[in-house]
Design a protein around this motif. Structure first.
Motif, mmCIF file in Angstrom:
data_model
loop_
_atom_site.group_PDB
_atom_site.id
_atom_site.type_symbol
_atom_site.label_atom_id
_atom_site.label_comp_id
_atom_site.label_asym_id
_atom_site.label_seq_id
_atom_site.Cartn_x
_atom_site.Cartn_y
_atom_site.Cartn_z
ATOM 1 N N ASN A 18 80.760 71.711 91.358
ATOM 2 C CA ASN A 18 79.480 72.432 91.193
ATOM 3 C C ASN A 18 78.278 71.484 91.132
ATOM 4 O O ASN A 18 77.384 71.672 90.299
ATOM 5 N N ASP A 20 74.918 70.801 91.845
ATOM 6 C CA ASP A 20 73.917 71.780 92.267
ATOM 7 C C ASP A 20 72.680 71.102 92.833
ATOM 8 O O ASP A 20 72.516 69.891 92.709
ATOM 9 N N ASN A 76 82.336 73.378 95.651
ATOM 10 C CA ASN A 76 81.077 74.139 95.555
ATOM 11 C C ASN A 76 79.853 73.225 95.552
ATOM 12 O O ASN A 76 78.903 73.434 94.807
ATOM 13 N N CYS A 79 75.408 74.056 95.325
ATOM 14 C CA CYS A 79 75.131 75.403 94.832
ATOM 15 C C CYS A 79 73.738 75.442 94.201
ATOM 16 O O CYS A 79 73.181 74.422 93.835
ATOM 17 N N GLY A 80 73.214 76.656 94.113
ATOM 18 C CA GLY A 80 71.906 76.827 93.493
ATOM 19 C C GLY A 80 70.826 77.162 94.498
ATOM 20 O O GLY A 80 71.036 77.975 95.391
ATOM 21 N N SER A 81 69.726 76.494 94.344
ATOM 22 C CA SER A 81 68.491 76.820 95.048
ATOM 23 C C SER A 81 68.591 76.584 96.555
ATOM 24 O O SER A 81 69.447 75.856 97.028
#
Lengths: 201, 468
Positions: A18, A20, A76, A79-81
């Motif tokens: 993750n 991000d 992942n 991820c995010g914006s």
């Protein structure tokens, strides 16, 4: 867009899951109205302390990883914006390829628009590549887009999948907008049809 | 005709061109633009000498990087970088002839609140914006998703996106919710179940009785966080609740066009025997008020739970959990309701609508925030702010000790001066608890507006059911 054909270079290991887009490029650097110059702030809050000094044990600060061209990361990634500043920063640092078990959708798309190749591979294959990346600067990894193959420093070969259209665009360095404009007749005829079917739009 | 999902129907109605390999040009009905992810796209148009293809379908509003304090109409009261980005959007909107709501306009606000409020967002549309929370508009049965800046430029130039179709996922929330449980608890609980990568490659349709029972505000909260579950978009089929919300909005169809639109909208649902690539079902009665403990939205637990240990997880998540706990300054076994809060943020495109402010005000009314607490309410738009003032909610917040701000994204992404300081702990109604998201080394717990309000009063994460 820069072409992507084959790269042979240092791979850096970032096994964290993750990762991000706030980690990749914190929002303070979104205040620019340009695309360039973000490489120095890639992973800024992991890479520098509050005074701007490098944090020694962060992977890209270690002497053997300063010239990293390939990133091997956890699940992942991205991820995010939707901030395209994330791939801009990665590219500006000099990284052209990211390998991970999976990528977030928008980040994945954004990479291809910027000459970066994101490669999703099964976890067990990423684990092997992670080990290879941990060897540091003497271990050079090769990513061949034409053949769709990754070769480790030991000569072990991993084939990978890539969408044929995106592969073509990366190999040729094609600009999406130019390609779409060649289909302007199709767009115009869609607009005529849609205006009749859904005039309120 | 073969049975279709809602996503299939909207997709099929918007394919302008399909190549042999399935790569499509998807036509875009509404393009929303803000100041942070658009300057480079407009610059690209200028350099290539290209106009905006459909300025009438393009709507711009500054939100991400604007101050939320009074006097901001004067650029001198903005930080220099904000003023530059806002000035660039002012100029680009004017030069390219697109719809625009400047900071001085009462209708200004967070782009995903302004679009629906003004009736730009309608059922069956395709909506894009250079912001991941574009998923919000899926609440109307519109296919809506975030795009990067290169794609913003592509849409400005061609009004299309190069896309391949996603898979279909159905998320069904059956039955009724229990008291104190909100749309925010639904959407966080879904992510807790599927994980932040669980939706990757999918468009999610949310359905079931608990979803049908939600207002449009609640539905927007649910769809808003589809992206946090990794999905390209979230959708909810339109129904009477949707039509009632849309009717009479400034840019909604009127008269005969309304009737024609309604006729089509009523065909926008998933056929009974449509194919789903994945189905997730959660009982509404099993959902509790929740809070996040870590640095990913999937790190979510019922408020009655305790902080987990890294060993409770598997694979790469063990190290990620260890890192999260250290970052958050938490100990495994600690009760969530023992976590002390320094700051409360109520706002964002997730929870900055009137219903959210009403829910928070209901908890706060007649009480005071805990001594030393910093608490702020940032309405999602100027019109939400105005309505809250007219309903007396603003006074409720102010009398309790909350700051009452102007509209914008504010502390959700903390680009403007609204930020957490190091180790400051915040109960936030926003959507991301990533490391550094709300400020360098800041600590974020995601909760519903009522839960955030409860934390402001008690000074701890609190089970809102104890205050009802």
């Amino acid at each position: 867009m820069d072409k992507f054909e084959t790269i042979t270079g240092i791979a850096a290991p970032m096994p964290l899951v993750n990762i991000d887009t706030d980690m990749i490029i914190p929002k303070v650097f979104l205040k620019t109205i340009k695309r360039s110059g973000l490489g120095v702030n890639l992973f800024d809050e992991m890479r520098y302390d509050r005074e701007g000094n490098e944090i020694e044990d962060f992977v890209l600060n270690q002497p053997q990883y300063r010239e990293t061209e390939i990133l091997v990361a956890g699940d992942n990634f991205g991820c995010g914006s939707s901030r395209e500043h994330a791939p801009w920063a990665i590219k500006d640092f000099g990284i052209r390829c990211v390998i991970a078990p999976s990528f977030a959708d928008i980040f994945f798309n954004n990479c291809f628009k910027n000459g970066i190749l994101p490669i999703p591979l099964p976890q067990e294959q990423v684990d092997i590549l992670m080990k290879d990346a941990e060897k540091g600067a003497n271990a050079r990894m090769t990513v061949d887009l034409e053949k769709q193959e990754i070769t480790t420093s030991d000569g072990e070969v991993f084939p990978f999948e890539v969408d044929p259209f995106r592969k073509h665009c990366l190999l040729e360095g094609l600009d999406d907008i130019g390609l779409t404009m060649e289909k302007s007749d199709a767009i115009a005829s869609f607009e005529t049809k849609a205006a009749q079917a859904r005039p309120w739009v | 005709m073969s049975p279709k999902t809602l996503y299939d129907k909207i997709w099929d109605a918007h394919v302008a061109h399909e190549a042999d390999d399935g790569t499509c040009l998807l036509y875009v009905d509404r393009h929303l633009v803000h100041e942070v992810t658009s300057p480079q796209a407009f610059e690209g148009l200028r350099m290539a000498g290209r106009p905006v293809h459909a300025p009438d379908k393009t709507i711009a509003v500054p939100d991400h990087n604007v101050p939320t304090t009074p006097g901001r109409e004067d650029p001198a009261n903005m930080t220099e970088d904000s003023a530059i980005q806002v000035a660039a959007l002012d100029k680009n909107a004017k030069d390219f002839g697109i719809h625009y709501y400047p900071v001085s306009d009462i209708r200004q606000g967070i782009v995903h609140i302004v679009g629906p409020e003004q009736g730009w967002t309608l059922p069956g549309m395709t909506v894009v914006c250079g912001d991941s929370h574009t998923a919000t508009h899926g609440a109307f049965g519109a296919l809506a998703h975030g795009i990067g800046t290169s794609e913003v430029e592509h849409v400005l130039a061609t009004q299309t996106l190069i896309q391949k179709k996603s898979k279909n996922m159905k998320v069904e929330i059956t039955g009724k919710l229990r008291p104190g449980v909100t749309a925010k608890d639904i959407t966080l609980s879904v992510i807790g179940k599927t994980g932040t990568a669980g939706g990757t490659g999918f468009v999610i349709e949310y359905c079931g009785e608990a979803i049908r029972d939600l207002s449009m505000e609640g539905r927007m909260t649910v769809c808003n966080m589809a992206i946090e579950g990794g999905a390209r978009a979230g959708l909810i089929a339109p129904d009477e609740t949707t039509y009632e919300y849309v009717k009479g909005r400034p840019h909604a169809p009127k008269g005969a066009q309304w009737e024609a639109a309604l006729e089509w909208w009523k065909t926008l649902y998933s056929d009974d025997d449509a194919h789903w690539d994945e189905i997730v079902t959660i009982k509404g009665e099993d959902i509790a008020p929740v809070a996040t403990w870590g640095t990913s939205p999937e790190d979510v637990l019922p408020i009655t739970a305790v902080v987990p240990a890294p060993e409770d997880f598997e694979g790469g998540k063990v190290d990620a959990a260890r890192r999260s706990l250290e970052y958050m300054g938490l100990t495994p076994g600690q009760k969530l309701t023992d976590i002390e809060i320094d700051t409360v943020f109520i706002g964002s495109c997730t929870n900055g609508r009137i219903e959210d402010l009403r829910a928070a005000a209901d908890i706060v009314r007649g009480k005071k925030i805990k001594d030393g607490m910093r608490a702020m309410v940032v309405p999602g738009s100027g019109l939400v702010r105005l309505q809250a003032e007219e309903e007396g909610l603003a006074d409720v917040f102010k009398e309790a000790g909350f700051e009452w701000r102007l509209a914008g994204c504010s502390m959700c992404l903390a680009m403007n001066p609204d930020q957490l300081s190091e180790h400051e702990r915040c109960a936030a109604t926003s959507n991301r608890n990533f490391e550094g998201r709300q400020g360098y080394k800041g600590r974020t717990h995601l909760v519903s507006p009522a839960m955030a309000a409860a934390a402001a009063i008690t000074g701890k994460l609190t089970d809102v059911r104890d205050m009802m």
